[in-house]
Design a protein around this motif. Structure first.
Motif, PDB file in Angstrom:
ATOM      1  N   ARG A  23     -13.078  -2.678   0.302  1.00 40.03           N
ATOM      2  CA  ARG A  23     -12.512  -1.345   0.442  1.00 40.03           C
ATOM      3  C   ARG A  23     -11.039  -1.484   0.778  1.00 40.03           C
ATOM      4  O   ARG A  23     -10.677  -2.229   1.677  1.00 40.03           O
ATOM      5  CB  ARG A  23     -13.247  -0.610   1.553  1.00 40.03           C
ATOM      6  N   GLY A  24     -10.174  -0.789   0.072  1.00 38.26           N
ATOM      7  CA  GLY A  24      -8.739  -0.839   0.338  1.00 38.26           C
ATOM      8  C   GLY A  24      -8.361   0.113   1.459  1.00 38.26           C
ATOM      9  O   GLY A  24      -8.760   1.275   1.451  1.00 38.26           O
ATOM     10  N   GLU A  26      -4.922   1.443   3.659  1.00 41.01           N
ATOM     11  CA  GLU A  26      -3.469   1.405   3.739  1.00 41.01           C
ATOM     12  C   GLU A  26      -3.035   1.251   5.188  1.00 41.01           C
ATOM     13  O   GLU A  26      -3.466   1.998   6.066  1.00 41.01           O
ATOM     14  CB  GLU A  26      -2.860   2.666   3.128  1.00 41.01           C
ATOM     15  N   LEU A  36      -1.364  -2.357   1.317  1.00 42.99           N
ATOM     16  CA  LEU A  36      -2.803  -2.268   1.095  1.00 42.99           C
ATOM     17  C   LEU A  36      -3.491  -3.503   1.663  1.00 42.99           C
ATOM     18  O   LEU A  36      -3.101  -4.629   1.383  1.00 42.99           O
ATOM     19  CB  LEU A  36      -3.089  -2.148  -0.400  1.00 42.99           C
ATOM     20  N   GLY A  38      -7.171  -5.375   1.954  1.00 38.20           N
ATOM     21  CA  GLY A  38      -8.541  -5.430   1.441  1.00 38.20           C
ATOM     22  C   GLY A  38      -9.491  -5.759   2.567  1.00 38.20           C
ATOM     23  O   GLY A  38      -9.382  -6.788   3.215  1.00 38.20           O
ATOM     24  N   ASN A  39     -10.439  -4.872   2.829  1.00 38.59           N
ATOM     25  CA  ASN A  39     -11.376  -5.028   3.923  1.00 38.59           C
ATOM     26  C   ASN A  39     -12.794  -5.065   3.355  1.00 38.59           C
ATOM     27  O   ASN A  39     -13.165  -4.203   2.566  1.00 38.59           O
ATOM     28  CB  ASN A  39     -11.211  -3.848   4.891  1.00 38.59           C
TER      29      ASN A  39
END
Length: 55
Positions: A23-24, A26, A36, A38-39
């Motif tokens: 999931r991105g 911000e 951004l 990335g998680n």
């Protein structure tokens, strides 16, 4: 380590490897812009082929 790499390669080549969803998010920067990040999304999404839950 070589054994793990072989298992991963084998799963990828056979089509049975499904990476976790990312999931991105911000993140605000000091200059006012955003970057951004990335998680890994740990929520189970419908329609995925996550075989860990089938064991």
């Amino acid at each position: 380590m070589k054994n793990n790499l072989y298992k991963l390669w084998n799963r990828m080549s056979s089509g049975s490897y499904f990476p976790k969803a990312v999931r991105g998010v911000e993140i605000p920067k000091k200059n006012g812009k955003k970057r951004l990040l990335g998680n890994t999304d740990n929520r189970r999404q419908s329609g995925t082929n996550d075989r860990r839950h089938e064991l």
